[in-house]
Scaffold this active site. Structure first.
Site, PDB file in Angstrom:
ATOM      1  N   ASP A   1       0.750  10.546 -11.202  1.00 46.20           N
ATOM      2  CA  ASP A   1       1.531  10.447  -9.972  1.00 46.20           C
ATOM      3  C   ASP A   1       1.458   9.023  -9.435  1.00 46.20           C
ATOM      4  O   ASP A   1       0.413   8.582  -8.962  1.00 46.20           O
ATOM      5  CB  ASP A   1       0.971  11.442  -8.948  1.00 46.20           C
ATOM      6  CG  ASP A   1       1.862  11.575  -7.720  1.00 46.20           C
ATOM      7  OD1 ASP A   1       2.869  10.836  -7.626  1.00 46.20           O
ATOM      8  OD2 ASP A   1       1.545  12.416  -6.858  1.00 46.20           O
TER       9      ASP A   1
ATOM     10  N   HIS B   1       3.209   8.221  -6.884  1.00 36.36           N
ATOM     11  CA  HIS B   1       3.231   8.499  -5.438  1.00 36.36           C
ATOM     12  C   HIS B   1       4.159   7.560  -4.675  1.00 36.36           C
ATOM     13  O   HIS B   1       4.003   7.358  -3.460  1.00 36.36           O
ATOM     14  CB  HIS B   1       1.807   8.389  -4.875  1.00 36.36           C
ATOM     15  CG  HIS B   1       1.469   9.457  -3.884  1.00 36.36           C
ATOM     16  ND1 HIS B   1       1.134   9.192  -2.577  1.00 36.36           N
ATOM     17  CD2 HIS B   1       1.405  10.802  -4.008  1.00 36.36           C
ATOM     18  CE1 HIS B   1       0.877  10.318  -1.937  1.00 36.36           C
ATOM     19  NE2 HIS B   1       1.035  11.314  -2.786  1.00 36.36           N
TER      20      HIS B   1
ATOM     21  N   GLU C   1       5.198  10.897 -12.234  1.00 40.88           N
ATOM     22  CA  GLU C   1       5.815  11.426 -11.015  1.00 40.88           C
ATOM     23  C   GLU C   1       6.077  10.307 -10.006  1.00 40.88           C
ATOM     24  O   GLU C   1       5.234   9.426  -9.812  1.00 40.88           O
ATOM     25  CB  GLU C   1       4.885  12.469 -10.397  1.00 40.88           C
ATOM     26  CG  GLU C   1       5.412  13.098  -9.119  1.00 40.88           C
ATOM     27  CD  GLU C   1       4.527  14.235  -8.645  1.00 40.88           C
ATOM     28  OE1 GLU C   1       4.362  14.362  -7.415  1.00 40.88           O
ATOM     29  OE2 GLU C   1       4.003  14.993  -9.484  1.00 40.88           O
TER      30      GLU C   1
ATOM     31  N   GLU D   1       9.821  15.637  -4.563  1.00 44.82           N
ATOM     32  CA  GLU D   1       9.114  16.119  -3.379  1.00 44.82           C
ATOM     33  C   GLU D   1       9.654  15.505  -2.094  1.00 44.82           C
ATOM     34  O   GLU D   1       9.477  16.081  -1.016  1.00 44.82           O
ATOM     35  CB  GLU D   1       7.617  15.849  -3.497  1.00 44.82           C
ATOM     36  CG  GLU D   1       7.225  14.384  -3.449  1.00 44.82           C
ATOM     37  CD  GLU D   1       5.746  14.182  -3.704  1.00 44.82           C
ATOM     38  OE1 GLU D   1       4.987  14.079  -2.727  1.00 44.82           O
ATOM     39  OE2 GLU D   1       5.351  14.130  -4.885  1.00 44.82           O
TER      40      GLU D   1
ATOM     41  N   HIS E   1       6.981  21.326  -6.440  1.00 48.76           N
ATOM     42  CA  HIS E   1       5.891  20.603  -5.778  1.00 48.76           C
ATOM     43  C   HIS E   1       5.190  21.541  -4.812  1.00 48.76           C
ATOM     44  O   HIS E   1       5.836  22.222  -4.027  1.00 48.76           O
ATOM     45  CB  HIS E   1       6.497  19.415  -5.020  1.00 48.76           C
ATOM     46  CG  HIS E   1       5.525  18.560  -4.294  1.00 48.76           C
ATOM     47  ND1 HIS E   1       5.361  18.611  -2.925  1.00 48.76           N
ATOM     48  CD2 HIS E   1       4.670  17.608  -4.735  1.00 48.76           C
ATOM     49  CE1 HIS E   1       4.464  17.727  -2.558  1.00 48.76           C
ATOM     50  NE2 HIS E   1       4.022  17.100  -3.630  1.00 48.76           N
TER      51      HIS E   1
END
Length: 382
Positions: free
Chosen positions: A183, A185, A209, A235, A285
């Protein structure tokens, strides 16, 4: 049947539950929240209640459209999260009235189990390795890890090497006995994402991700063209209209709508169908609570392209409450071999311990995500 009352409960660690009551005594539960903005979503829920009190809860599609379209300004994380939790609760009521789980109301099962993965916190390799070992003992073999710490818009090779070193040590420790996604992020700028993804390729992560922020989605197809690693995102997209642009542009292999952020079950089922038409897989998610997880599972079990389900058991955010602390029927969420089975009880299939919810809501913390800064004191993406 008419809706008579809507109550919200802010809860540790960073959740909010919603209860819809009816004049026939049937109650539905939902989980509307934006992590770090629970009070704002709570206000939106109560504003939307004006459209709901006195209405028939079985008219889910109509109520969804009213909540979405009755306001001139629409969409975005706050409104769509409020709608999401309300929508979950309405499906919960419908299932209880008809004595059927939500997946049954949506056409029945397309699979008998769904693979779960667990988030592993920590930035130091030793901490991540210890976390994986602990989770493997309870049956997990698929994980998601931080892909890096904060990076500058253009950063040095030492920062890249540090991120790659963590991943290299994890792959060396476990070989191919585990799978893991990374991730980013949204911490990584497009130029640095290009560099970092290339350096990570030898370690064959399951996916990367949020390689860049959702507002930089035009880079998804460009990054995808330069790597064999599947890219995942979603997400921070909040409606089928947000996802439409990403699907049309290409580049994303795994779509990750959040059932508590993207309009709930009604909207996310449509998003799943859109993704299938583009040969894009679904992995909802879910770093949140049990109601959000239950909603995800119902979508997973009716969506052909669902491949993975995130869950928050043992996640480092869970300070003050664990995933199933407010659930009476904990056994229904048991995993076998790292897989969830369908929830079989009517509605969402979650039996909430309301007395415990009320007690813990009295002193719920106002969770905030960390504020990071770069070496020059400018704000960094968390």
């Amino acid at each position: 049947m008419k809706i008579t009352k809507i109550t919200t409960y802010r809860l540790p660690p960073r959740w909010m539950f919603l209860k819809i009551e009816t004049d026939e005594g049937v109650v539905g539960w939902g989980e509307p929240v934006i992590e770090g903005r629970a009070r704002t979503v709570e206000a939106a829920v109560h504003e939307l209640s004006d459209y709901l009190i006195g209405q028939d809860p079985s008219r889910i599609n109509d109520l969804w459209q009213v909540m979405y379209r009755a306001g001139f300004y629409r969409g975005g994380p706050i409104l769509m999260s409020a709608i999401a939790g309300i929508d979950q609760a309405l499906w919960d009521i419908k299932g209880k009235v008809l004595n059927a789980p939500v997946w049954q109301l949506m056409g029945g099962l397309v699979r008998d189990k769904i693979k779960a993965y667990s988030w592993v916190g920590g930035d130091r390799p030793a901490d991540v390795i210890d976390g994986i070992k602990t989770l493997r003992e309870i049956g997990f073999d698929t994980f998601k890890l931080n892909g890096c710490e904060e990076l500058g818009l253009i950063d040095n090779s030492r920062a890249v090497d540090a991120a790659v070193n963590t991943v290299a040590q994890i792959r060396e420790a476990f070989g191919n006995q585990i799978e893991f996604g990374l991730d980013f992020h949204g911490r990584v700028s497009a130029p640095m994402a290009k560099v970092l993804i290339k350096e990570l390729e030898p370690y064959r992560p399951l996916f990367i991700e949020e390689p860049v922020l959702a507002e930089q989605a035009e880079y998804y197809p460009k990054l995808a063209a330069q790597t064999h690693i599947p890219l995942a995102a979603g997400e921070r997209m909040f409606s089928r209209f947000d996802f439409k642009r990403v699907l049309e542009a290409g580049g994303i292999s795994i779509l990750q709508p959040d059932l508590s952020h993207a309009g709930g079950i009604t909207e996310c089922y449509k998003i799943a169908g859109m993704a299938e038409a583009y040969d894009v897989t679904l992995a909802p998610h879910c770093p949140l609570g049990p109601i959000a997880l239950a909603a995800c599972l119902h979508i997973d079990f009716v969506s052909y392209n669902a491949v993975l389900q995130e869950q928050s058991m043992g996640i480092h955010y869970n300070k003050g409450a664990e995933l199933l602390d407010f659930v009476k029927n904990k056994e229904d969420f048991s995993m076998v071999g790292g897989f969830f089975k369908p929830l079989m009880k009517p509605g969402l299939g979650v039996e909430i311990d309301e007395a415990k919810v009320i007690e813990f809501s009295k002193n719920a913390p106002d969770w905030r995500n960390p504020l990071w800064r770069h070496e020059d004191n400018s704000v960094a993406e968390w």
